[in-house]
Enzyme design. Structure first.
Site, PDB file in Angstrom:
ATOM      1  N   GLU A  58      -9.422  44.828 117.726  1.00  0.00           N
ATOM      2  CA  GLU A  58      -9.267  44.940 119.177  1.00  0.00           C
ATOM      3  C   GLU A  58      -9.287  43.562 119.838  1.00  0.00           C
ATOM      4  O   GLU A  58      -8.561  43.314 120.807  1.00  0.00           O
ATOM      5  CB  GLU A  58     -10.382  45.816 119.760  1.00  0.00           C
ATOM      6  CG  GLU A  58     -10.283  47.285 119.370  1.00  0.00           C
ATOM      7  CD  GLU A  58      -8.963  47.900 119.806  1.00  0.00           C
ATOM      8  OE1 GLU A  58      -8.503  47.599 120.924  1.00  0.00           O
ATOM      9  OE2 GLU A  58      -8.380  48.670 119.014  1.00  0.00           O
ATOM     10  N   SER A 145      -3.512  32.068 101.845  1.00  0.00           N
ATOM     11  CA  SER A 145      -2.515  33.094 102.151  1.00  0.00           C
ATOM     12  C   SER A 145      -1.510  33.278 101.025  1.00  0.00           C
ATOM     13  O   SER A 145      -0.997  34.380 100.812  1.00  0.00           O
ATOM     14  CB  SER A 145      -1.759  32.738 103.430  1.00  0.00           C
ATOM     15  OG  SER A 145      -2.557  32.980 104.563  1.00  0.00           O
ATOM     16  N   HIS A 281      -1.281  46.652 107.465  1.00  0.00           N
ATOM     17  CA  HIS A 281      -1.448  45.506 106.578  1.00  0.00           C
ATOM     18  C   HIS A 281      -2.192  44.383 107.286  1.00  0.00           C
ATOM     19  O   HIS A 281      -3.073  43.745 106.721  1.00  0.00           O
ATOM     20  CB  HIS A 281      -0.082  44.997 106.112  1.00  0.00           C
ATOM     21  CG  HIS A 281      -0.147  43.726 105.333  1.00  0.00           C
ATOM     22  ND1 HIS A 281      -0.645  43.661 104.046  1.00  0.00           N
ATOM     23  CD2 HIS A 281       0.209  42.455 105.663  1.00  0.00           C
ATOM     24  CE1 HIS A 281      -0.591  42.414 103.617  1.00  0.00           C
ATOM     25  NE2 HIS A 281      -0.075  41.662 104.578  1.00  0.00           N
ATOM     26  N   SER A 282      -1.834  44.126 108.513  1.00  0.00           N
ATOM     27  CA  SER A 282      -2.492  43.116 109.339  1.00  0.00           C
ATOM     28  C   SER A 282      -2.189  43.443 110.794  1.00  0.00           C
ATOM     29  O   SER A 282      -1.521  44.443 111.100  1.00  0.00           O
ATOM     30  CB  SER A 282      -1.986  41.705 108.990  1.00  0.00           C
ATOM     31  OG  SER A 282      -0.653  41.536 109.447  1.00  0.00           O
TER      32      SER A 282
END
Length: 395
Positions: A58, A145, A281-282
């Protein structure tokens, strides 16, 4: 002339301890070899990860941080496996192992400092959010990443630990533990790492989180074989498929894998934890573009690792609705306090843009630093330096 036909071979079974209702899958087996205090700690850590995901997802939507990745549905994998490792074992992660950091000692302040890239972040704000760094506190290398790069790193760590054990036989034995998703197992790094680990007998536990999707690509489109465990068998590596929503199965499997990895001087083991990525996923993804809401809800309610462990605790009279409500409120309150505090902290000094690559700044890097300082002093209105520790003087 007998060809081996994959479709005619039996599927690899899945190891379970708990049934969906929180009772033992096999009533004749012994209870898990853990204390009530251990299990309560696991449950609270799983709740913490789940609540952190909710709040930070959020917060990203509110524009308070740039990016976030949740691990809903996989809390049992990370917390349970981390609980089975020893403190001195060395870990390499992907980017959905928040529970590993939580179980091994990361505090809410540690999480928030990294997420908001403030001066308390060990990475000094030079990495994306959720790419935690906890070598000193957690024994884990910094998250990167780039997909799959941590897998050969783990093999290298395992080989180094093997050499260290030969030279220091009185030291406690250690293993390397490597986490990755089934999508990363399609990278060349996976295959090279497993082959070297097998041929060099490296004490590494390869832990695959098979959550059903590589971003938007389902496993049905990723491979034709029997999951990831079948691949490691081809490299001569002992393998086990585990129900990743069952924290007791995860714990027992990891503990046994660690014992086997150290047996006879060392060897690699692969664990394939079966789960489901409940969330997107993200924060850059909308998973309902490639899967149905009903599919997600089914997994969220029926195979939720948190709900499953809660049912076990309730059967043991160790948990109830009041404790659930109070604990969630306490975690949420503490988390929001740390979030607010982290947002107000200054960023790392500007000089950290250049440091920590070499022991001393190279002549070229020093020249670049001086030039940046000159430009920022010449056009101060173009740069917000007050939010950095030391301001322009910190450069």
């Amino acid at each position: 002339m007998d060809f081996l036909e994959p479709l005619t071979l039996p599927r690899i079974p899945t190891y379970r301890v708990m049934s969906d209702d929180g009772s033992l899958e096999d009533p004749n087996r012994a209870e898990p070899d853990v204390t009530n205090e251990q299990v309560l700690t696991w449950y609270k850590n799983m709740l913490t990860v789940n609540i952190l995901d909710s709040i930070m997802f959020e917060a990203q939507r509110q524009g308070r941080l740039s990016f976030y990745m949740v691990s809903a549905g996989e809390e049992g994998i990370t917390v349970g496996s981390a609980a089975a490792l020893e403190r001195d074992d060395i870990i390499t992660c992907q980017y959905r192992e928040t529970g590993v950091y939580q179980q091994r000692g990361f505090t809410l302040k540690d999480f928030m400092s990294q997420l908001f890239s403030n001066r308390h972040d060990p990475g000094k704000g030079r990495n994306m959010p959720v790419h935690y760094s906890g070598r000193e506190k957690v024994g884990a290398h910094a998250v990167a990443s780039t997909l799959g790069t941590q897998i050969p790193h783990a093999t290298g760590v395992g080989y180094a630990l093997k050499m260290h054990a030969k030279e220091n036989p009185t030291d406690p034995p250690r293993v390397a533990a490597c986490y990755f998703g089934e999508g990363a197992a399609s990278e060349g790094d996976f295959h090279g790492a497993l082959n070297v680990a097998a041929t060099r007998d490296c004490p590494v536990i390869f832990m695959c989180r098979n959550n059903g999707f590589a971003i938007s690509t389902p496993t049905t489109e990723q491979y034709r074989g029997d999951g990831i465990a079948s691949r490691s068998i081809g490299y001569g590596i002992d393998s086990l498929r585990v129900d990743g929503t069952d924290i007791f199965a995860v714990y027992e499997a990891t503990r046994e894998a660690r014992r086997r990895a150290l047996e006879g001087g060392g060897r690699p083991i692969l664990l394939e934890f079966m789960s489901y990525r409940v969330q997107h996923h993200s924060t850059s993804d909308d998973s309902f573009a490639y899967r149905t809401r009903s599919e997600v809800e089914n997994w969220k309610t029926r195979y939720n690792p948190i709900t499953r462990l809660r049912k076990w605790l309730e059967k043991k009279n160790l948990w109830d609705e009041i404790m659930e409500k109070n604990t969630r409120n306490e975690i949420r309150r503490a988390m929001l306090q740390e979030l607010t505090a982290a947002e107000k902290e200054k960023k790392a000094p500007l000089k950290s843009i250049f440091t920590d690559v070499y022991a001393e700044l190279t002549e070229e890097a020093e020249s670049q630093r001086q030039e940046l300082r000159r430009i920022m002093l010449k056009y101060p209105e173009e740069y917000d330096t007050d939010n950095y520790e030391g301001g322009i003087k910190g450069l």
